[in-house]
Design a protein around this motif. Structure first.
Motif, PDB file in Angstrom:
ATOM      1  N   LEU A   1      -2.772   9.273   2.315  1.00 39.01           N
ATOM      2  CA  LEU A   1      -3.616   8.107   2.563  1.00 39.01           C
ATOM      3  C   LEU A   1      -2.869   6.855   2.125  1.00 39.01           C
ATOM      4  O   LEU A   1      -2.250   6.844   1.069  1.00 39.01           O
ATOM      5  CB  LEU A   1      -4.927   8.239   1.772  1.00 39.01           C
ATOM      6  N   ILE A   2      -2.914   5.838   2.956  1.00 43.27           N
ATOM      7  CA  ILE A   2      -2.419   4.512   2.587  1.00 43.27           C
ATOM      8  C   ILE A   2      -3.625   3.590   2.499  1.00 43.27           C
ATOM      9  O   ILE A   2      -4.428   3.513   3.430  1.00 43.27           O
ATOM     10  CB  ILE A   2      -1.404   3.967   3.619  1.00 43.27           C
ATOM     11  N   ASP A   3      -3.746   2.927   1.372  1.00 38.52           N
ATOM     12  CA  ASP A   3      -4.796   1.931   1.174  1.00 38.52           C
ATOM     13  C   ASP A   3      -4.126   0.569   1.320  1.00 38.52           C
ATOM     14  O   ASP A   3      -3.461   0.087   0.406  1.00 38.52           O
ATOM     15  CB  ASP A   3      -5.414   2.095  -0.213  1.00 38.52           C
ATOM     16  N   TYR A   4      -4.291  -0.032   2.500  1.00 40.89           N
ATOM     17  CA  TYR A   4      -3.649  -1.314   2.776  1.00 40.89           C
ATOM     18  C   TYR A   4      -4.540  -2.453   2.277  1.00 40.89           C
ATOM     19  O   TYR A   4      -5.711  -2.537   2.638  1.00 40.89           O
ATOM     20  CB  TYR A   4      -3.360  -1.494   4.262  1.00 40.89           C
ATOM     21  N   GLY A   5      -3.976  -3.309   1.449  1.00 47.61           N
ATOM     22  CA  GLY A   5      -4.769  -4.365   0.819  1.00 47.61           C
ATOM     23  C   GLY A   5      -5.567  -3.785  -0.336  1.00 47.61           C
ATOM     24  O   GLY A   5      -6.704  -4.158  -0.579  1.00 47.61           O
ATOM     25  N   SER A   6      -4.940  -2.852  -1.037  1.00 52.48           N
ATOM     26  CA  SER A   6      -5.608  -2.055  -2.071  1.00 52.48           C
ATOM     27  C   SER A   6      -6.092  -2.863  -3.266  1.00 52.48           C
ATOM     28  O   SER A   6      -6.971  -2.422  -3.986  1.00 52.48           O
ATOM     29  CB  SER A   6      -4.651  -0.985  -2.588  1.00 52.48           C
ATOM     30  N   GLY A   7      -5.500  -4.025  -3.487  1.00 47.99           N
ATOM     31  CA  GLY A   7      -5.858  -4.777  -4.683  1.00 47.99           C
ATOM     32  C   GLY A   7      -5.551  -3.965  -5.917  1.00 47.99           C
ATOM     33  O   GLY A   7      -4.479  -3.375  -6.047  1.00 47.99           O
ATOM     34  N   THR A   8      -6.526  -3.863  -6.807  1.00 47.14           N
ATOM     35  CA  THR A   8      -6.345  -3.143  -8.076  1.00 47.14           C
ATOM     36  C   THR A   8      -6.652  -1.653  -7.957  1.00 47.14           C
ATOM     37  O   THR A   8      -6.664  -0.956  -8.962  1.00 47.14           O
ATOM     38  CB  THR A   8      -7.227  -3.760  -9.172  1.00 47.14           C
ATOM     39  N   GLY A   9      -6.929  -1.199  -6.736  1.00 46.94           N
ATOM     40  CA  GLY A   9      -7.196   0.225  -6.531  1.00 46.94           C
ATOM     41  C   GLY A   9      -8.632   0.639  -6.776  1.00 46.94           C
ATOM     42  O   GLY A   9      -8.923   1.823  -6.950  1.00 46.94           O
TER      43      GLY A   9
ATOM     44  N   VAL B   1      -1.015  -0.234  -1.121  1.00 46.53           N
ATOM     45  CA  VAL B   1      -0.143  -1.289  -0.601  1.00 46.53           C
ATOM     46  C   VAL B   1      -0.875  -2.625  -0.722  1.00 46.53           C
ATOM     47  O   VAL B   1      -2.032  -2.737  -0.297  1.00 46.53           O
ATOM     48  CB  VAL B   1       0.225  -1.030   0.877  1.00 46.53           C
ATOM     49  N   ASP B   2      -0.190  -3.610  -1.294  1.00 44.49           N
ATOM     50  CA  ASP B   2      -0.793  -4.928  -1.397  1.00 44.49           C
ATOM     51  C   ASP B   2       0.306  -5.981  -1.395  1.00 44.49           C
ATOM     52  O   ASP B   2       1.456  -5.695  -1.742  1.00 44.49           O
ATOM     53  CB  ASP B   2      -1.639  -5.058  -2.669  1.00 44.49           C
ATOM     54  N   SER B   3      -0.067  -7.197  -1.012  1.00 48.89           N
ATOM     55  CA  SER B   3       0.886  -8.302  -0.995  1.00 48.89           C
ATOM     56  C   SER B   3       0.789  -9.135  -2.267  1.00 48.89           C
ATOM     57  O   SER B   3       1.376 -10.209  -2.358  1.00 48.89           O
ATOM     58  CB  SER B   3       0.660  -9.183   0.233  1.00 48.89           C
ATOM     59  N   SER B   4       0.036  -8.639  -3.245  1.00 49.97           N
ATOM     60  CA  SER B   4      -0.064  -9.297  -4.545  1.00 49.97           C
ATOM     61  C   SER B   4       0.551  -8.389  -5.610  1.00 49.97           C
ATOM     62  O   SER B   4       0.014  -7.320  -5.911  1.00 49.97           O
ATOM     63  CB  SER B   4      -1.524  -9.580  -4.906  1.00 49.97           C
ATOM     64  N   LYS B   5       1.664  -8.835  -6.170  1.00 49.27           N
ATOM     65  CA  LYS B   5       2.323  -8.049  -7.223  1.00 49.27           C
ATOM     66  C   LYS B   5       1.408  -7.876  -8.428  1.00 49.27           C
ATOM     67  O   LYS B   5       1.380  -6.817  -9.049  1.00 49.27           O
ATOM     68  CB  LYS B   5       3.629  -8.723  -7.650  1.00 49.27           C
ATOM     69  N   GLN B   6       0.654  -8.901  -8.763  1.00 47.30           N
ATOM     70  CA  GLN B   6      -0.208  -8.830  -9.936  1.00 47.30           C
ATOM     71  C   GLN B   6      -1.344  -7.819  -9.754  1.00 47.30           C
ATOM     72  O   GLN B   6      -1.702  -7.102 -10.687  1.00 47.30           O
ATOM     73  CB  GLN B   6      -0.771 -10.213 -10.278  1.00 47.30           C
ATOM     74  N   MET B   7      -1.909  -7.754  -8.556  1.00 45.52           N
ATOM     75  CA  MET B   7      -2.949  -6.754  -8.280  1.00 45.52           C
ATOM     76  C   MET B   7      -2.371  -5.350  -8.457  1.00 45.52           C
ATOM     77  O   MET B   7      -3.002  -4.473  -9.052  1.00 45.52           O
ATOM     78  CB  MET B   7      -3.496  -6.916  -6.853  1.00 45.52           C
ATOM     79  N   LEU B   8      -1.164  -5.155  -7.950  1.00 39.38           N
ATOM     80  CA  LEU B   8      -0.528  -3.843  -8.059  1.00 39.38           C
ATOM     81  C   LEU B   8      -0.169  -3.507  -9.505  1.00 39.38           C
ATOM     82  O   LEU B   8      -0.202  -2.336  -9.892  1.00 39.38           O
ATOM     83  CB  LEU B   8       0.706  -3.770  -7.164  1.00 39.38           C
ATOM     84  N   GLU B   9       0.158  -4.516 -10.307  1.00 38.73           N
ATOM     85  CA  GLU B   9       0.425  -4.261 -11.728  1.00 38.73           C
ATOM     86  C   GLU B   9      -0.830  -3.717 -12.417  1.00 38.73           C
ATOM     87  O   GLU B   9      -0.751  -2.790 -13.218  1.00 38.73           O
ATOM     88  CB  GLU B   9       0.916  -5.530 -12.427  1.00 38.73           C
ATOM     89  N   VAL B  10      -1.988  -4.282 -12.092  1.00 40.78           N
ATOM     90  CA  VAL B  10      -3.250  -3.791 -12.641  1.00 40.78           C
ATOM     91  C   VAL B  10      -3.482  -2.357 -12.172  1.00 40.78           C
ATOM     92  O   VAL B  10      -3.866  -1.484 -12.961  1.00 40.78           O
ATOM     93  CB  VAL B  10      -4.429  -4.710 -12.245  1.00 40.78           C
ATOM     94  N   ALA B  11      -3.223  -2.087 -10.900  1.00 42.24           N
ATOM     95  CA  ALA B  11      -3.394  -0.729 -10.356  1.00 42.24           C
ATOM     96  C   ALA B  11      -2.469   0.257 -11.062  1.00 42.24           C
ATOM     97  O   ALA B  11      -2.879   1.378 -11.386  1.00 42.24           O
ATOM     98  CB  ALA B  11      -3.137  -0.725  -8.851  1.00 42.24           C
ATOM     99  N   LYS B  12      -1.215  -0.150 -11.306  1.00 41.68           N
ATOM    100  CA  LYS B  12      -0.263   0.733 -11.994  1.00 41.68           C
ATOM    101  C   LYS B  12      -0.762   1.124 -13.382  1.00 41.68           C
ATOM    102  O   LYS B  12      -0.617   2.273 -13.800  1.00 41.68           O
ATOM    103  CB  LYS B  12       1.101   0.044 -12.136  1.00 41.68           C
TER     104      LYS B  12
END
Length: 142
Positions: free
Chosen positions: A41-49, A65-76
Motif C-alpha cells: 500500500l502507498i499512502d500518497y499525501g500521508s502526512g503524519t500517518g 509518501v508526502d511532500s512535507s519532510k516535517q510531516m514525514l519526520e513525525v510519521a517516522k
C-alpha cells in the motif's frame, strides 16, 4: 503541492479532531483491505500517518509518501515508537516527478483539495498500481 503550511503544522498536526476523523476513515478503508495480507500500500499525501499507520496489520507493506519532510519526520517517530516494521516513508511530490514505484493499493485521503491538477495526479497514481490494483480516494463531497 504547497509545502510551507504543512512544514509549519507538522508537529502540531495530530489534533484530537484530526485523530477522530482519521479513525473514521481508517475504519472504512479497513473494509476495502480485507484479504490484503500479501499486498503493498502507498499512502500518497500521508502526512503524519494518521490513517495508514492504523492499517499496518492488514497489508504486507506500507509506504507513506508526502511532500512535507516535517510531516514525514513525525510519521517516522510514530513508526519507531510503535515498533512498526512494515512501514517506511518517502519524501516525494508526484506533481513534480513520480519515482518508479508499484503498489497493489494506493490510498489518497483528503489530498486532492491541495493539488491544482487533479487529473495529472490521478493518472500518476493509477500508473503506480499493479494489475488489478485499487486506488482508494477519500475526500470531502463539495
Amino acid at each position: 503541492m504547497e509545502n510551507n503550511v504543512f512544514e509549519q503544522l507538522a508537529k502540531r498536526y495530530d489534533t484530537e479532531d484530526r485523530i477522530k476523523l482519521a479513525k473514521v476513515i481508517a475504519k472504512e478503508v479497513r473494509l476495502e483491505l480485507r484479504n490484503s495480507k500479501s499486498k503493498s500500500l502507498i499512502d500518497y499525501g500521508s502526512g503524519t500517518g494518521l490513517i495508514s499507520l492504523e492499517l499496518t496489520d492488514l497489508v504486507d507493506s506500507i509506504l507513506l509518501v508526502d511532500s512535507s519532510k516535517q510531516m514525514l519526520e513525525v510519521a517516522k517517530v510514530k513508526i519507531s515508537q510503535q515498533g512498526i516494521t512494515n512501514a517506511k516513508v518517502l519524501y516525494s511530490d508526484f506533481t513534480q516527478e513520480t519515482p518508479e514505484l508499484k503498489a497493489d493499493v494506493v490510498l489518497l485521503s483528503l489530498v486532492l483539495l491541495h493539488i491544482p491538477d487533479t487529473k495529472k495526479i490521478l493518472q500518476e497514481l493509477f500508473n503506480i498500481l499493479t494489475h488489478g490494483g485499487k486506488l482508494l480516494i477519500i475526500d470531502f463531497d463539495k
